[in-house]
Design an enzyme around this catalytic site. Structure first.
Site, mmCIF file in Angstrom:
data_model
loop_
_atom_site.group_PDB
_atom_site.id
_atom_site.type_symbol
_atom_site.label_atom_id
_atom_site.label_comp_id
_atom_site.label_asym_id
_atom_site.label_seq_id
_atom_site.Cartn_x
_atom_site.Cartn_y
_atom_site.Cartn_z
ATOM 1 N N ARG A 219 32.822 60.043 61.360
ATOM 2 C CA ARG A 219 32.440 58.643 61.192
ATOM 3 C C ARG A 219 33.262 58.043 60.052
ATOM 4 O O ARG A 219 33.579 58.736 59.071
ATOM 5 C CB ARG A 219 30.948 58.504 60.850
ATOM 6 N N HIS A 267 38.174 55.390 68.644
ATOM 7 C CA HIS A 267 36.865 56.026 68.879
ATOM 8 C C HIS A 267 36.798 56.615 70.295
ATOM 9 O O HIS A 267 35.951 56.243 71.107
ATOM 10 C CB HIS A 267 35.714 55.032 68.655
HETATM 11 P P1 NDP Z 1 25.185 68.110 64.332
HETATM 12 O O1 NDP Z 1 23.966 67.425 63.862
HETATM 13 O O2 NDP Z 1 25.043 69.201 65.340
HETATM 14 O O3 NDP Z 1 25.979 68.744 63.091
HETATM 15 C C1 NDP Z 1 26.106 68.070 61.879
HETATM 16 C C2 NDP Z 1 26.646 69.041 60.853
HETATM 17 O O4 NDP Z 1 26.845 68.323 59.631
HETATM 18 C C3 NDP Z 1 25.660 70.177 60.533
HETATM 19 O O5 NDP Z 1 26.350 71.371 60.328
HETATM 20 C C4 NDP Z 1 25.025 69.702 59.240
HETATM 21 O O6 NDP Z 1 24.544 70.731 58.392
HETATM 22 C C5 NDP Z 1 26.191 69.024 58.581
HETATM 23 N N1 NDP Z 1 25.726 68.111 57.542
HETATM 24 C C6 NDP Z 1 24.903 67.048 57.660
HETATM 25 N N2 NDP Z 1 24.660 66.495 56.459
HETATM 26 C C7 NDP Z 1 25.340 67.240 55.559
HETATM 27 C C8 NDP Z 1 25.478 67.190 54.154
HETATM 28 N N3 NDP Z 1 24.857 66.253 53.416
HETATM 29 N N4 NDP Z 1 26.237 68.128 53.551
HETATM 30 C C9 NDP Z 1 26.860 69.095 54.278
HETATM 31 N N5 NDP Z 1 26.762 69.200 55.626
HETATM 32 C C10 NDP Z 1 26.012 68.291 56.256
HETATM 33 O O7 NDP Z 1 26.168 66.975 64.868
HETATM 34 P P2 NDP Z 1 27.340 67.094 65.951
HETATM 35 O O8 NDP Z 1 28.189 68.252 65.589
HETATM 36 O O9 NDP Z 1 26.797 67.020 67.307
HETATM 37 O O10 NDP Z 1 28.121 65.717 65.679
HETATM 38 C C11 NDP Z 1 28.695 65.447 64.422
HETATM 39 C C12 NDP Z 1 29.136 63.989 64.365
HETATM 40 O O11 NDP Z 1 30.293 63.788 65.171
HETATM 41 C C13 NDP Z 1 28.156 62.966 64.920
HETATM 42 O O12 NDP Z 1 27.114 62.693 64.007
HETATM 43 C C14 NDP Z 1 29.044 61.778 65.143
HETATM 44 O O13 NDP Z 1 29.115 61.023 63.950
HETATM 45 C C15 NDP Z 1 30.399 62.399 65.432
HETATM 46 N N6 NDP Z 1 30.825 62.199 66.822
HETATM 47 C C16 NDP Z 1 31.972 61.496 67.059
HETATM 48 C C17 NDP Z 1 32.432 61.306 68.345
HETATM 49 C C18 NDP Z 1 33.704 60.595 68.594
HETATM 50 O O14 NDP Z 1 34.043 60.332 69.758
HETATM 51 N N7 NDP Z 1 34.468 60.257 67.577
HETATM 52 C C19 NDP Z 1 31.689 61.828 69.496
HETATM 53 C C20 NDP Z 1 30.509 62.565 69.147
HETATM 54 C C21 NDP Z 1 30.106 62.730 67.852
HETATM 55 P P3 NDP Z 1 23.379 71.719 58.894
HETATM 56 O O15 NDP Z 1 24.071 72.652 59.859
HETATM 57 O O16 NDP Z 1 22.941 72.406 57.672
HETATM 58 O O17 NDP Z 1 22.335 70.860 59.536
HETATM 59 C C1 OXD Z 2 28.875 59.694 69.580
HETATM 60 C C2 OXD Z 2 30.129 59.002 69.584
HETATM 61 O O1 OXD Z 2 28.234 59.727 68.535
HETATM 62 O O2 OXD Z 2 30.651 58.722 70.667
HETATM 63 O O3 OXD Z 2 28.476 60.235 70.628
HETATM 64 O O4 OXD Z 2 30.697 58.717 68.534
#
Ligand code: NDP
Ligand code: OXD
Length: 304
Positions: A219, A267
């Site tokens: 993001r 995106h």
């Molecule tokens: P998840 O919720 O499965 O994973 C998030 C990870 O981030 C976890 O490992 C979590 O830690 C870690 N995290 C969250 N907060 C913190 C923090 N404060 N400090 C350290 N680590 C942290 O999400 P996804 O993997 O499914 O997706 C990740 C992001 O990818 C989405 O939120 C979205 O913003 C982005 N995305 C972008 C897309 C695009 O097309 N550009 C498409 C899809 C997603 P923990 O394991 O301890 O919970």
């Molecule tokens: C999602 C994205 O969060 O597309 O799924 O960014």
């Protein structure tokens, strides 16, 4: 059972056939308008969709988000129903392909070969095993990307909020600087929460190896943009590939558009594919009807 597709009229033509097929036999009637909100059992939602006030949906058992990221809905004070985010193999596959492509592009220096003039440059890149990669976020997407990169021999360090154990990856939590130390490539796959904003800033960018690459499909607010531009200027960062931004579409006057060492993608790192995610939506509806726990419930206190 009424399933309200509230992800926007523009998205409906793409979803109509796959959702109808995925929900066949469940007794669901899918509607694209809800004149009687109190009759709705499930809401399928996406940012920019049709609902701002969830209060009248008194019977809704869950709000099923079509996106993985939930920052645009998680803080909605009218939302009291359980919120599920999107986790789907098609989304993960798409992200793994995009991230691997961007990492290999930088690693192999492929941009040098875009022919602008005759230039016979036989520079030998290091092997993957000599190129440390940090992946911030070890969730569904970060862990999958990290494992594929580790499978290509990149030494991968993963960073998460809570301690994780992902095969093939050196997993850290705590000080993000420890995860970034000496990394030549950093991939951001964190959610946008108050705790993750500006995780890449002047101080943390300085922990990377000089001439590193920043790859952000997570993001926009994860990066302090001024600090990244300064690091690109100094050479601390050699290249940034950015898929997400604080403002989308990225404004025409933004310096990223014109920077020679920045790649902007709109995106598209992992697009939600209707045929895939319809099955994930249907599975959660099946669970709701069977009284089983929903998959991928969002924790509102954590914000993801
Ligand atoms: P998840 O919720 O499965 O994973 C998030 C990870 O981030 C976890 O490992 C979590 O830690 C870690 N995290 C969250 N907060 C913190 C923090 N404060 N400090 C350290 N680590 C942290 O999400 P996804 O993997 O499914 O997706 C990740 C992001 O990818 C989405 O939120 C979205 O913003 C982005 N995305 C972008 C897309 C695009 O097309 N550009 C498409 C899809 C997603 P923990 O394991 O301890 O919970
Ligand atoms: C999602 C994205 O969060 O597309 O799924 O960014």
């Amino acid at each position: 059972m009424i399933v309200y597709f509230a992800a926007g009229a523009k998205a409906w033509p793409e979803y109509e056939a796959p959702l109808t097929k995925a929900l066949a036999g469940t007794g669901a009637t899918i509607v694209t308008e809800a004149p009687d909100p109190a009759a709705v059992d499930y809401i399928i939602f996406a940012p920019g969709g049709d609902i701002e006030d969830f209060t009248p949906f008194t019977r809704a058992k869950a709000v099923l988000n079509l996106w993985a990221g939930v920052e645009k809905i998680v803080g909605n004070p009218t939302l009291t129903q359980p919120l599920c985010r999107m986790v789907d193999p098609s989304l993960t596959e798409g992200m793994v392909e995009w991230v691997t492509g961007q990492v290999l592009r930088f690693h192999l220096g492929l941009d040098r070969f875009i022919a602008r003039a005759p230039h016979w440059d036989q520079h030998v890149p290091p092997l993957a095993r000599e190129r440390p990669v940090a992946v911030l976020g070890m969730g569904e997407l970060g862990a999958a990307c990290g494992q594929v990169l580790a499978g290509l021999n990149f030494p991968v360090t993963g960073w998460s909020r809570t301690p994780r154990d992902v095969p093939g990856i050196r997993c850290l939590s705590g000080d993000v600087g420890d995860a970034l130390d000496g990394a030549q490539i950093v991939v951001l796959l964190l959610p946008n929460t108050p705790d993750t904003q500006n995780v890449l800033n002047a101080e943390t960018l300085a922990r990377l190896a000089p001439g590193a690459a920043v790859i952000n499909p997570g993001r926009g607010p994860l990066i302090d943009d001024d600090a990244l531009l300064a690091a690109l200027e100094s050479g601390q960062v050699a290249h940034a590939t950015l898929d997400v931004f604080r403002q989308e579409p990225l404004p025409a006057e933004h310096p990223y558009w014109h920077h020679p060492n920045v790649t902007v993608t709109p995106h598209v790192a992992a697009s939600t594919r209707a045929s895939g995610v319809s099955h994930s939506i249907a599975e959660n509806i099946r669970r709701g009807e069977a009284g089983e726990p929903f998959l991928h419930l969002v924790d509102r206190t954590r914000g993801y």
